[in-house]
Design an enzyme around this catalytic site. Structure first.
Site, PDB file in Angstrom:
ATOM      1  N   GLY A 123       0.800  -1.215   0.069  1.00  0.00           N
ATOM      2  CA  GLY A 123       0.018  -0.034   0.022  1.00  0.00           C
ATOM      3  C   GLY A 123       0.912   1.363   0.043  1.00  0.00           C
ATOM      4  CG  MET A 140      -1.770  -6.871  -7.142  1.00  0.00           C
ATOM      5  SD  MET A 140      -1.457  -5.733  -8.570  1.00  0.00           S
ATOM      6  CE  MET A 140      -0.130  -6.578  -9.532  1.00  0.00           C
ATOM      7  NE  ARG A 141      -9.625 -11.546  -6.972  1.00  0.00           N
ATOM      8  CZ  ARG A 141      -9.349 -12.797  -7.059  1.00  0.00           C
ATOM      9  NH1 ARG A 141      -8.011 -13.176  -7.156  1.00  0.00           N
ATOM     10  NH2 ARG A 141     -10.318 -13.511  -7.609  1.00  0.00           N
ATOM     11  CG  ASN A 167      -4.531   0.622 -11.802  1.00  0.00           C
ATOM     12  OD1 ASN A 167      -4.051   0.313 -10.735  1.00  0.00           O
ATOM     13  ND2 ASN A 167      -3.800  -0.137 -13.071  1.00  0.00           N
ATOM     14  CG  HIS A 195       0.627  -0.754 -15.310  1.00  0.00           C
ATOM     15  ND1 HIS A 195       0.394  -2.055 -14.601  1.00  0.00           N
ATOM     16  CD2 HIS A 195       1.619  -1.107 -16.149  1.00  0.00           C
ATOM     17  CE1 HIS A 195       1.183  -2.845 -15.403  1.00  0.00           C
ATOM     18  NE2 HIS A 195       1.730  -2.351 -16.373  1.00  0.00           N
ATOM     19  CG  ASP A 214      -2.290  -3.413 -16.338  1.00  0.00           C
ATOM     20  OD1 ASP A 214      -2.866  -2.814 -15.390  1.00  0.00           O
ATOM     21  OD2 ASP A 214      -1.825  -4.539 -16.398  1.00  0.00           O
ATOM     22  CD  GLU A 271       4.505   2.535  -9.207  1.00  0.00           C
ATOM     23  OE1 GLU A 271       3.664   2.150  -8.488  1.00  0.00           O
ATOM     24  OE2 GLU A 271       5.395   1.724  -9.412  1.00  0.00           O
TER      25      GLU A 271
END
Ligand code: GAR
Length: 221
Positions: A15, A93-94, A110, A112, A148, A177
């Site tokens: 996280g 990650m689902r 999201n 990535h 993605d 990020e």
């Protein structure tokens, strides 16, 4: 001041991106507030951290549901229950069904760890190194049914250095990020980034001078 957008963050693990969003949202002029964090893995380290921060932290264990749809229904109920207006996936990650994505269309983003559309999926850093690319990075994008993919809000780039391992490159990208995700969420939450015709328009002046040359050796201009 405009009301802050109510954001729910979805995680599956440590996280660190969620933490970066929470830290950024502590600023009084940040256009979003993180009202809840949900994880499909009850043991996710990030979930305990969120709880300690006084943020509503929900475990929605995917293993407890017979179908993906039933799991997503439970997740949706949590988000609705917290009055969430926008969802930020941060290492969630689902895979999501098109139905869940449609419910949050234009309201779910999201991050990535690659310069999409290069390297969707897993092992992004190892694949970048194997290909010998000199620049890698990260992308914040709207979530669409395809994994993605989706309109790109912001990207950050770092050099790939000879001798990099997947871990050293992942570290360099992860730092970035943590910079671009809070910025991208702010752009969307404030309305500065707008989704129109499946592209993101930035309704603001942007600095056009930035550049990254890699390898950055021997140049004079
Ligand atoms: C991050 O590097 C994020 O970009 C990646 O998982 C990591 C989660 O780290 N996400 C994906 O690969 C999504 N396809 P974190 O839990 O410390 O934020």
């Amino acid at each position: 001041m405009k009301p802050r957008r109510r954001v729910g963050v979805l995680i599956s693990g440590r996280g660190s991106n969620m933490m970066a969003l929470v830290e950024a949202a502590r600023a009084p002029d940040y256009p979003a507030e993180i009202v809840c964090v949900a994880s499909n893995r009850p043991a996710a380290a990030g979930l305990a951290w969120a709880h300690e921060q006084g943020i509503a932290a929900h475990a929605v264990d995917h293993k407890a549901y017979a179908t993906r749809e039933a799991f997503e229904e439970a997740l949706h109920a949590v988000l609705e229950g917290q009055g969430v207006e926008m969802v930020a996936c941060a290492g969630f990650m689902r895979l999501m069904t098109p139905g869940f994505v449609a419910r949050w269309a234009g309201r779910m983003i999201n991050i990535h760890p690659s310069l999409l559309p290069l390297y969707p999926g897993l092992h992004t850093h190892a694949r970048a190194i194997a290909d010998g690319v000199r620049i890698a990075g990260c992308t914040v994008h709207y979530v669409v049914a395809e994994m993605d993919a989706g309109p790109i809000i912001a990207q950050g780039a770092v050099p790939v250095i000879d001798g990099d391992t997947p871990d050293s490159l992942a570290d360099r990208i992860l730092h970035l990020e943590h910079v671009i995700y809070p910025r991208a969420l702010a752009l969307v939450a404030s309305g500065t980034a707008r989704l129109e015709n499946e592209r993101v328009n930035i309704l603001s002046d942007v600095n056009q001078s930035g550049r990254l040359i890699s390898p950055d050796v021997g140049g004079s201009s």
